[in-house]
Write an enzyme that holds these catalytic residues in place. Structure first.
Site, PDB file in Angstrom:
ATOM      1  N   SER A  68       0.219  -0.753   2.180  1.00  0.00           N
ATOM      2  CA  SER A  68       0.045  -1.981   1.399  1.00  0.00           C
ATOM      3  C   SER A  68      -1.320  -2.125   0.743  1.00  0.00           C
ATOM      4  O   SER A  68      -1.558  -3.103   0.036  1.00  0.00           O
ATOM      5  CB  SER A  68       0.321  -3.205   2.277  1.00  0.00           C
ATOM      6  OG  SER A  68       1.705  -3.362   2.467  1.00  0.00           O
ATOM      7  N   LYS A  86      -1.256  -2.739  -2.930  1.00  0.00           N
ATOM      8  CA  LYS A  86      -1.217  -4.082  -3.506  1.00  0.00           C
ATOM      9  C   LYS A  86      -2.546  -4.485  -4.147  1.00  0.00           C
ATOM     10  O   LYS A  86      -2.586  -5.377  -4.995  1.00  0.00           O
ATOM     11  CB  LYS A  86      -0.811  -5.105  -2.441  1.00  0.00           C
ATOM     12  CG  LYS A  86       0.614  -4.940  -1.931  1.00  0.00           C
ATOM     13  CD  LYS A  86       0.961  -6.015  -0.908  1.00  0.00           C
ATOM     14  CE  LYS A  86       2.412  -5.948  -0.467  1.00  0.00           C
ATOM     15  NZ  LYS A  86       2.692  -4.862   0.468  1.00  0.00           N
ATOM     16  N   SER A 130       1.159 -10.058   2.729  1.00  0.00           N
ATOM     17  CA  SER A 130       1.554  -8.711   2.300  1.00  0.00           C
ATOM     18  C   SER A 130       3.023  -8.667   1.889  1.00  0.00           C
ATOM     19  O   SER A 130       3.825  -7.895   2.426  1.00  0.00           O
ATOM     20  CB  SER A 130       1.268  -7.690   3.403  1.00  0.00           C
ATOM     21  OG  SER A 130       1.145  -6.392   2.861  1.00  0.00           O
TER      22      SER A 130
END
Length: 493
Positions: free
Chosen positions: A82, A85, A329
């Site tokens: 993640s 991101k 997330s």
């Protein structure tokens, strides 16, 4: 003779000096911390047997200058999980702007005759990943306020703002019904203010007596989701073991197992098979809740050119949307942003065009595109590849942007128990100097753990860091090693 000796000594000193300079350049300068070098303190952490055979990428920069002051495998391409991101958020802020909003529109091609609308109602989604049942209730009041009591026609959901691909290219089949693997549609709905779009919440509670079936509640509730409830209530000292499974290619959810009488609920977010039609069913229910009778079908379709716009709902601005996206997330938010960038910049709401925007944007922010492998916006792909040095390069560059306050505000804060402040770091680095200090993005996949962000030391110096761990076998305490590295930085005098 003495002259020759002096020359030899001088040449030797020059050689030693040059060698030291070469070694420092190759390995990176050493960061002093608490009376010994940072590298010396770091060594026992990286020598942990849990990292044996793993691939590590560590990059630390001065936030003020961007200078790399320590690296270990910083140029190795690794799975970011993640941490991907970070690229998606930066690209969205740069291309869409922090005030950007997603729209949901209500149309009709019908005509009114008294209190009867004869014709179809269309709800057109334009990518809002934060749409709630309450927002559909508000749109339904528009129909009621026009004096309409009956709709004779279909209620149609239009998701053509994006392409029809529901899952990114590397999404694995076993994640299909998990909340983090939700299908992506331009018309979708979230069950609560965590904004897990494309999902429904399933609550299982015990019956009143032993032997009764468990009680099941789905939020939002529609007939589009079918519940097969096989779970039973057992004695108070019985085993609580509830399993909630959605069948592939359907919205049939089967609940099995046992739940003790008077025990707490079991709650699970379930990603739905076709979010467009599900959202349209929720809207039909919103009409009925306003006392509006519907005679017709609920289905997916496209708004015709001659349809009349009745109402528009705007999402929260992007700067606010980043908070649930980054703090919690949220994978679906990332993929919506990628498709939205593709739609806005290239006129095509697809992963291909959206990732093209992401790559071009992060290149303009100093990242080297030849070092990157980008397959989605969330990092759920096991094929995404980014070096730690490139992540710190991005985190350095964004500090100069007008939208940086919104970007850094969206990052989880270590040790803060508030979910919308601490986010995925709320239970990490507590009772250390890093608590309330570190702002960073976490990342987790099988055999992958990552952490990248900002830390301020005791002396007031600010550093940018990226710590990428890949290919470990024993995942226990892996995040503790990352935390200990960041705490070392935070405690630097």
């Amino acid at each position: 003779m003495k002259y020759k000796i002096k020359v030899c000594v001088l040449l030797l000193l020059i050689f030693v000096f040059t060698l030291v300079q070469y070694v420092e350049k190759a390995n990176g300068p050493v960061l002093a911390a608490s009376g010994s070098t940072f590298e010396q303190q770091l060594h026992p952490l990286l020598a942990d047997e849990k990292l044996s055979g793993a691939v590590l990428g560590i990059s630390i920069r001065q936030a003020a200058t961007g200078e790399i002051i320590y690296e270990h495998g910083g140029d190795i391409r690794l799975r970011p999980a993640s941490n991907m991101k970070l690229l998606t958020a930066a690209a969205a802020l740069e291309t869409l702007g922090e005030n950007y909003v997603f729209k949901t529109e209500l149309f009709t091609d019908g005509v009114m005759n008294g209190d009867v609308l004869t014709g179809n109602l269309y709800i057109k989604g334009k990518g809002d990943p934060t749409l709630l049942q309450a927002d559909l209730d508000t749109l339904a009041t528009v129909i009621k306020n026009k004096g309409i009591k009956t709709v004779v026609g279909n209620v149609i959901g239009d998701d053509t703002w994006y392409d029809c691909e529901r899952y990114s290219v590397d999404m694995i089949w076993s994640d299909e019904s998990e909340y983090y693997g939700a299908a992506i549609s331009a018309l979708t709905i979230a069950p609560n203010k965590d904004y897990d779009s494309g999902t429904a919440i399933v609550d299982v509670t015990p019956g009143m007596k032993v032997g009764e079936g468990a009680t099941v509640k789905v939020t939002p509730q529609t007939e589009y989701v079918k519940i097969v409830n096989l779970a039973k209530t057992v004695a108070a000292d019985g085993k609580k073991e509830v399993k909630i499974v959605r069948e592939h290619r359907s919205n049939t959810i089967t609940i099995t197992g046992t739940i003790p009488v008077k025990s707490s609920r079991t709650r699970q977010w379930v990603a739905l098979w076709e979010p467009t039609v599900y959202t349209t069913h929720v809207f039909k229910n919103a009409l009925q809740a306003q006392g509006i009778k519907h005679v017709g079908f609920v289905k997916a379709g496209k708004v015709p050119n001659q349809a009349k716009l009745l109402a528009t709902h705007d999402s929260m601005p992007l700067s606010q949307l980043l908070v649930p996206f980054m703090k919690l997330s949220n994978n679906a938010h990332a993929e919506h942003l990628v498709k939205e960038m593709g739609k806005v910049i290239h006129g095509e709401g697809s992963w291909e065009k959206g990732l093209e925007v992401v790559e071009n944007t992060v290149q303009s922010l100093g990242m080297n595109p030849t070092s990157l492998k980008l397959r989605d916006g969330s990092g759920i792909s096991q094929i995404d590849l980014i070096p730690a040095n490139e992540l710190t390069k991005l985190l350095y560059a964004v500090q100069a942007k007008v939208w940086y306050p919104a970007f850094v505000h969206s990052l989880p804060v270590a040790g803060d128990s508030d979910r919308f402040i601490g986010g995925t770091l709320r239970n990490r680095m507590k009772n250390t100097f890093a608590a309330g200090n570190v702002q960073a993005k976490t990342g987790t996949l099988t055999a992958t753990s990552t952490l990248s962000g900002y830390v301020t030391t005791k002396s007031g110096e600010r550093f940018i860091f990226s710590i990428l761990f890949n290919n470990f076998v024993d995942g226990d305490s892996i995040t503790k090693i990352q935390d200990d590295i960041v705490v070392l930085l935070a405690e630097r005098e």
